[in-house]
Design an enzyme around this catalytic site. Structure first.
Site: not given
Length: 299
Positions: A7-8, A180, A184
């Site tokens: 995952g870049a 979290k 969200n």
């Protein structure tokens, strides 16, 4: 210690730079040959107006070599498939760290890969890509990491104690993930559907009333599950986050505007699945979820 990162995007590149800075060799696992061809082996980290460049390897999933330590920073809906793509490279006992929005894969991965060590993480670091492989570290936050397959252990994966990032070993990582998720659920769907900045959830009365309803339903579910997420309740915590990020556009809104699949299934969808297991109805969250599906914003 050698790390592979799958995952870049912004967070993946931020971690790659931090690991390189700490002296660890890193390979970025890229999604296709054209992406690999565009990578010249250099990654730039920009922070406080200063830029540093790091050299690291790039590879494809089928040729990345044996994996002992893997960080996944893909979208939630890509986690399982992406992991399947490198499963044949995982050594027994490999350390896998999942760092993404939403919930669901954290439960799936330990069941699918019982021979591996699985950590989950949640982060408040701010990062964005100025261009591919040039990441801007825009806001220093903290990242909580805990063993999802062995709750109660307070430890970090190998080699992470020397990073500039603020990392906390969290023996109750599932509770942190729920915190979290609640934030969200309270912010992302409403901003995405109304096309507004986070701060407008507070300044627009009609939207704020919706936010209050969403949070009240989350509280109902938390009471049923005996989860105490925030001292002053979900609404107060969500309002604080919206106030502190008032000028920001949520990632879900940005995905929707750019025609990308959103993570609604792993945020509000996960919340609703949890409620159904208890026979609990969350009508406002259900309505928001159905509105996404009717507009085909997440499929």
């Amino acid at each position: 210690m050698y790390w592979h990162i799958l995952g870049a995007g912004a967070i993946g590149c931020l971690w790659a730079a931090q690991l390189c800075q700490a002296g660890h060799p890193v390979s970025l696992i890229l999604r296709n040959p054209s992406r690999l061809d565009s990578f010249d082996g250099q990654l730039t980290l920009e922070h406080d107006g200063q830029c540093r460049s790091f050299q690291l390897a790039g590879c494809l999933a089928d040729s990345c070599g044996p994996i002992d330590r893997l960080l996944l920073t893909t979208k939630a809906y890509d986690v399982v498939e992406a992991l399947h793509g490198v499963a044949h490279q995982l050594r027994p006992g490999a350390q896998i760290v999942l760092l993404h929005n939403g919930m669901g894969p954290q439960q799936q991965v330990p069941e699918l890969y019982p021979a591996q060590q699985v950590w989950s993480a949640t982060s408040t670091d701010g990062a964005w890509l100025r261009e591919p492989f040039h990441v801007v570290w825009a806001g220093r936050g903290e990242t909580r990491i805990g063993r999802f397959d062995a709750p109660g252990e307070a430890q970090l994966p190998d080699g992470l104690d020397g990073l500039e990032l603020q990392l906390l070993a969290d023996p109750a990582i599932e509770l942190s993930l729920w915190r979290k998720l609640a934030i969200n659920c309270a912010i992302n769907p409403l901003t995405a559907l109304h096309g507004c900045r986070n701060g407008e959830l507070l300044s627009t009365p009609q939207i704020h009333r919706q936010m209050q309803q969403v949070c009240a339903e989350i509280e109902q579910l938390c009471q049923q599950r005996q989860l105490k997420l925030f001292p002053d309740g979900v609404l107060a915590a969500a309002e604080q986050v919206a106030r502190g990020t008032a000028a920001n556009y949520s990632s879900m809104l940005q995905d929707r505007r750019n025609g990308r699949r959103t993570e609604i299934d792993y945020i509000t969808g996960y919340l609703l699945d949890s409620a159904r297991q208890l026979g609990l109805a969350l009508p406002e969250n259900e309505r928001l979820f159905k509105q996404f599906n009717s507009k085909k914003t997440n499929r």
